[in-house]
Design an enzyme around this catalytic site. Structure first.
Site, PDB file in Angstrom:
ATOM      1  N   VAL A 140       1.075  -1.548   0.329  1.00  0.00           N
ATOM      2  CA  VAL A 140       0.349   0.310   0.086  1.00  0.00           C
ATOM      3  C   VAL A 140       0.556   1.203  -0.143  1.00  0.00           C
ATOM      4  O   VAL A 140       0.546   2.351  -1.008  1.00  0.00           O
ATOM      5  CB  VAL A 140      -0.511   0.245   1.007  1.00  0.00           C
ATOM      6  N   GLU A 141       1.892   1.293   0.476  1.00  0.00           N
ATOM      7  CA  GLU A 141       2.735   1.880   0.548  1.00  0.00           C
ATOM      8  C   GLU A 141       3.803   2.690  -0.279  1.00  0.00           C
ATOM      9  O   GLU A 141       3.672   4.051  -1.008  1.00  0.00           O
ATOM     10  CB  GLU A 141       3.740   1.667   2.081  1.00  0.00           C
ATOM     11  N   THR A 142       3.812   1.760  -0.985  1.00  0.00           N
ATOM     12  CA  THR A 142       5.042   1.692  -1.515  1.00  0.00           C
ATOM     13  C   THR A 142       4.441   0.914  -2.827  1.00  0.00           C
ATOM     14  O   THR A 142       6.246   0.882  -3.703  1.00  0.00           O
ATOM     15  CB  THR A 142       6.505   2.443  -1.756  1.00  0.00           C
ATOM     16  N   TYR A 330      -7.066   2.946   5.456  1.00  0.00           N
ATOM     17  CA  TYR A 330      -6.328   2.913   5.109  1.00  0.00           C
ATOM     18  C   TYR A 330      -5.830   1.905   5.788  1.00  0.00           C
ATOM     19  O   TYR A 330      -5.866   0.666   5.197  1.00  0.00           O
ATOM     20  CB  TYR A 330      -5.027   3.389   5.584  1.00  0.00           C
TER      21      TYR A 330
END
Length: 344
Positions: A140-142, A330
């Site tokens: 999800v982040e990168t 999230y």
């Protein structure tokens, strides 16, 4: 990355940025100071005060610090990106979910899990966090290190710390943490690149979180979240464990409940505090039959305009994910991506 908004605020629950979730470090002793605003950051009164205090608190050479600021650039794009939109978009769980539970991240996540299987196994044993949850956060982040940000962090954090008053204190703290991190890592402080809000590497840790939670999981003598996916795996697991992850326990359970009965329970907030008896009295039932999981829960509302709201029970492990990013959207995206990865 703590935000103080009302318990009923959909913005707080759904659209907090990743950077906003991780600012948990103690404040550096930074006084307010009168400011001049020359183009050269090193000539600003507030920057000089910052350098004097950082030097006194942590043994830096004050002149050396000021010299680092001589190369800092004001980045208007950073202010543009962090400023709340003048016309906020309608919040939509369906739209948000589609950004993260999609074929690219699922394929890349399964490949990442396979490539680093031994490291995920060890992280799971050491910290009790399932490998698919750790992988989902990095995804999800990168997208597993593909999109880590290309802002020069010293300039980005300086722009926020000295030219954006709403969060100046918070970003001055992170700026100080960046100098400390650079010293500990034996890196040039101007060489760090990351997100516009100061997040770094595979897991998008802010400098304070890197210093507090990162682990040297590949055994090379330093915790490197930029160059080492193995360190990132261990560090995400360590972060979740430090924030209360319970090994072997559930994350969430989808339920049926009326909007009217749900409203006061949603208002109770993100801390898992609602007992099963209260949920039963409110008419909550598992979506697909069976029994409610008998654990303290928070009631998670996932709103999509012109569609029925999804309701979930979030348990202590769901809460741990919200310590990474304080957003229901999230945390649920991480959970659902982890379920997809687990099936692979």
């Amino acid at each position: 990355m703590t935000e103080i908004l009302t318990a009923r605020s959909a913005a707080r629950r759904h659209f907090m940025t990743a950077a906003g979730a991780l600012l948990l470090a103690p404040a550096l002793p930074l006084r307010a100071a009168p400011s001049t605003t020359p183009e050269n950051f090193a000539e600003r009164d507030d920057v000089r005060a910052f350098c004097a205090e950082l030097a006194a608190a942590h043994g830096f050479d004050e002149a050396w610090l000021l010299d680092r600021f001589a190369g800092v650039r004001l980045l208007p794009k950073v202010i543009q990106l962090i400023r709340p939109p003048s016309s906020p978009a309608v919040k939509s769980w369906t739209r948000y979910r589609s950004r993260f539970i999609e074929p690219l991240r699922i394929r890349a996540g399964r490949k990442f899990l396979a490539e680093h299987a031994a490291s995920f196994e060890r992280a799971e044993q050491d910290f009790g966090v399932p490998r698919e949850v750790v992988a989902a956060i990095i995804g999800v982040e990168t997208i597993y290190g593909r999109n880590t940000g290309d802002f020069e962090l010293l300039s980005a954090l300086s722009t926020l710390a000295f030219t954006w008053p709403p969060r100046a204190e918070l970003f001055r703290r992170e700026l100080g943490e960046l100098f400390l991190l650079a010293r500990e890592q034996s890196r040039d402080v101007a060489a760090f690149r990351g997100s516009y809000a100061g997040a770094l590497g595979y897991p998008q840790f802010l400098p304070s979180s890197w210093r507090r939670y990162a682990v040297d999981f590949d055994g090379d003598g330093r915790a490197d979240l930029i160059g080492s996916p193995v360190d990132a795996i261990g560090s995400v697991a360590a972060y979740l464990a430090a924030h209360g992850w319970e090994a072997g326990e559930p994350v969430a359970q989808r339920i049926r409940i009326t909007d009217e009965a749900a409203a006061p329970l949603v208002a109770a907030g993100v801390e898992p505090s609602i007992d099963t008896a209260t949920l039963d009295t409110a008419g909550a039932r598992p979506l697909r039959g069976g029994e409610l999981i008998a654990k303290p829960a928070t009631l998670v509302d996932l709103v999509t305009p012109d569609a029925q709201t999804e309701y979930w029970l979030g348990f202590r492990n769901f809460y741990a994910i919200t310590r990474y990013n304080r957003s229901y959207f999230y945390a649920m995206a991480v959970f659902q991506l982890s379920q997809e990865l687990r099936q692979g």
